[in-house]
Scaffold this motif. Structure first.
Motif, PDB file in Angstrom:
ATOM      1  N   LEU A 186       0.868  -1.178   0.000  1.00 32.51           N
ATOM      2  CA  LEU A 186       0.000   0.000   0.000  1.00 32.51           C
ATOM      3  C   LEU A 186       0.903   1.226   0.000  1.00 32.51           C
ATOM      4  O   LEU A 186       1.706   1.411   0.913  1.00 32.51           O
ATOM      5  N   THR A 187       0.786   2.021  -1.041  1.00 29.81           N
ATOM      6  CA  THR A 187       1.605   3.221  -1.175  1.00 29.81           C
ATOM      7  C   THR A 187       0.719   4.450  -1.067  1.00 29.81           C
ATOM      8  O   THR A 187      -0.435   4.434  -1.492  1.00 29.81           O
ATOM      9  N   THR A 188       1.262   5.495  -0.504  1.00 32.79           N
ATOM     10  CA  THR A 188       0.541   6.769  -0.439  1.00 32.79           C
ATOM     11  C   THR A 188       1.411   7.828  -1.089  1.00 32.79           C
ATOM     12  O   THR A 188       2.614   7.931  -0.803  1.00 32.79           O
TER      13      THR A 188
ATOM     14  N   VAL B 175       0.837  17.952  -4.635  1.00 29.97           N
ATOM     15  CA  VAL B 175       0.658  19.305  -4.122  1.00 29.97           C
ATOM     16  C   VAL B 175       0.265  19.179  -2.647  1.00 29.97           C
ATOM     17  O   VAL B 175       1.082  18.828  -1.829  1.00 29.97           O
ATOM     18  N   ASP B 176      -0.988  19.426  -2.293  1.00 27.40           N
ATOM     19  CA  ASP B 176      -1.407  19.344  -0.888  1.00 27.40           C
ATOM     20  C   ASP B 176      -2.471  18.274  -0.670  1.00 27.40           C
ATOM     21  O   ASP B 176      -3.203  18.307   0.303  1.00 27.40           O
ATOM     22  N   GLU B 177      -2.567  17.316  -1.593  1.00 23.07           N
ATOM     23  CA  GLU B 177      -3.556  16.238  -1.503  1.00 23.07           C
ATOM     24  C   GLU B 177      -2.851  14.888  -1.542  1.00 23.07           C
ATOM     25  O   GLU B 177      -1.730  14.789  -2.037  1.00 23.07           O
ATOM     26  N   GLN B 178      -3.530  13.874  -1.017  1.00 29.44           N
ATOM     27  CA  GLN B 178      -2.958  12.538  -1.003  1.00 29.44           C
ATOM     28  C   GLN B 178      -3.916  11.540  -1.645  1.00 29.44           C
ATOM     29  O   GLN B 178      -5.125  11.725  -1.626  1.00 29.44           O
ATOM     30  N   TYR B 179      -3.341  10.501  -2.195  1.00 26.53           N
ATOM     31  CA  TYR B 179      -4.115   9.352  -2.655  1.00 26.53           C
ATOM     32  C   TYR B 179      -3.261   8.113  -2.429  1.00 26.53           C
ATOM     33  O   TYR B 179      -2.037   8.194  -2.352  1.00 26.53           O
ATOM     34  N   SER B 180      -3.921   6.984  -2.256  1.00 31.57           N
ATOM     35  CA  SER B 180      -3.210   5.739  -1.975  1.00 31.57           C
ATOM     36  C   SER B 180      -3.500   4.709  -3.054  1.00 31.57           C
ATOM     37  O   SER B 180      -4.585   4.675  -3.630  1.00 31.57           O
ATOM     38  N   VAL B 181      -2.505   3.865  -3.288  1.00 34.05           N
ATOM     39  CA  VAL B 181      -2.606   2.823  -4.307  1.00 34.05           C
ATOM     40  C   VAL B 181      -2.143   1.507  -3.690  1.00 34.05           C
ATOM     41  O   VAL B 181      -1.047   1.438  -3.124  1.00 34.05           O
ATOM     42  N   PHE B 182      -2.980   0.480  -3.797  1.00 35.81           N
ATOM     43  CA  PHE B 182      -2.565  -0.862  -3.418  1.00 35.81           C
ATOM     44  C   PHE B 182      -1.998  -1.497  -4.678  1.00 35.81           C
ATOM     45  O   PHE B 182      -2.672  -1.548  -5.708  1.00 35.81           O
ATOM     46  N   ILE B 183      -0.748  -1.956  -4.607  1.00 34.79           N
ATOM     47  CA  ILE B 183      -0.053  -2.485  -5.776  1.00 34.79           C
ATOM     48  C   ILE B 183       0.167  -3.982  -5.609  1.00 34.79           C
ATOM     49  O   ILE B 183       0.771  -4.416  -4.622  1.00 34.79           O
ATOM     50  N   THR B 184      -0.298  -4.766  -6.591  1.00 33.38           N
ATOM     51  CA  THR B 184      -0.059  -6.207  -6.583  1.00 33.38           C
ATOM     52  C   THR B 184       0.830  -6.637  -7.748  1.00 33.38           C
ATOM     53  O   THR B 184       1.250  -7.779  -7.812  1.00 33.38           O
ATOM     54  N   ASN B 185       1.111  -5.736  -8.651  1.00 28.55           N
ATOM     55  CA  ASN B 185       1.977  -5.978  -9.799  1.00 28.55           C
ATOM     56  C   ASN B 185       3.414  -6.139  -9.282  1.00 28.55           C
ATOM     57  O   ASN B 185       4.010  -5.200  -8.774  1.00 28.55           O
ATOM     58  N   THR B 186       3.983  -7.343  -9.403  1.00 28.73           N
ATOM     59  CA  THR B 186       5.288  -7.631  -8.785  1.00 28.73           C
ATOM     60  C   THR B 186       6.419  -6.783  -9.355  1.00 28.73           C
ATOM     61  O   THR B 186       7.318  -6.381  -8.611  1.00 28.73           O
TER      62      THR B 186
END
Length: 144
Positions: A38-40, A44-55
């Motif tokens: 799980l990456t965040t 700029v001043d906003e955040q979003y997160s991505v769950f990565i399963t691609n090895t």
């Protein structure tokens, strides 16, 4: 309280304790993720997160995590409609398999997470990928 009610009360309490201890009452504070990272990112001043399963992408992120500022890289992933627990408050997320770290991106795929949110249907139909050039990796959690 008579003996039969006392036994029923104890059994009911026992069921609740067992349910809680085995996870039937899941926490709403964290995602139930497996098999990826799980990456965040901050844009700029906003955040979003991505769950990565691609090895391949996981390997690249983990290799560069400690030196991200110098190594650079832009997350580029397919936007998918649907809110997920780890990417709130957004009503979209990035496909966990269809994400990579690239050296450059085209301007139309750039922007803040709130811009994607405001145009999510058009983004999915016309732009497809989100590649914010100013994204800074701010956290990585390993769920492998």
């Amino acid at each position: 309280m008579d003996a039969s009610r006392k036994i029923l009360w104890i059994l009911t309490l026992g069921v609740f304790i067992i349910a809680f201890a085995t996870g039937a009452c899941k926490s709403t504070t964290g995602p139930d993720l497996k098999g990826g990272i799980l990456t965040t990112f901050e844009v700029v001043d906003e955040q979003y997160s991505v769950f990565i399963t691609n090895t391949e992408t996981i390997d690249k992120v983990m290799l560069n995590w400690n030196k991200w500022q110098n190594a650079g890289g832009i997350p580029a992933g397919r936007v998918t409609k649907g809110q997920v627990s780890y990417n709130k408050p957004w009503s979209w997320h990035i496909d966990p398999e269809d994400i990579s770290i690239v050296d450059g991106a085209i301007e139309i795929q750039d922007g803040r997470p709130s811009y994607v949110e405001a145009n999510v249907d058009a983004w999915i139909k016309n732009v497809v990928y989100y590649s914010p050039s100013g994204a800074q990796l701010i956290s990585v959690k390993d769920y492998r």
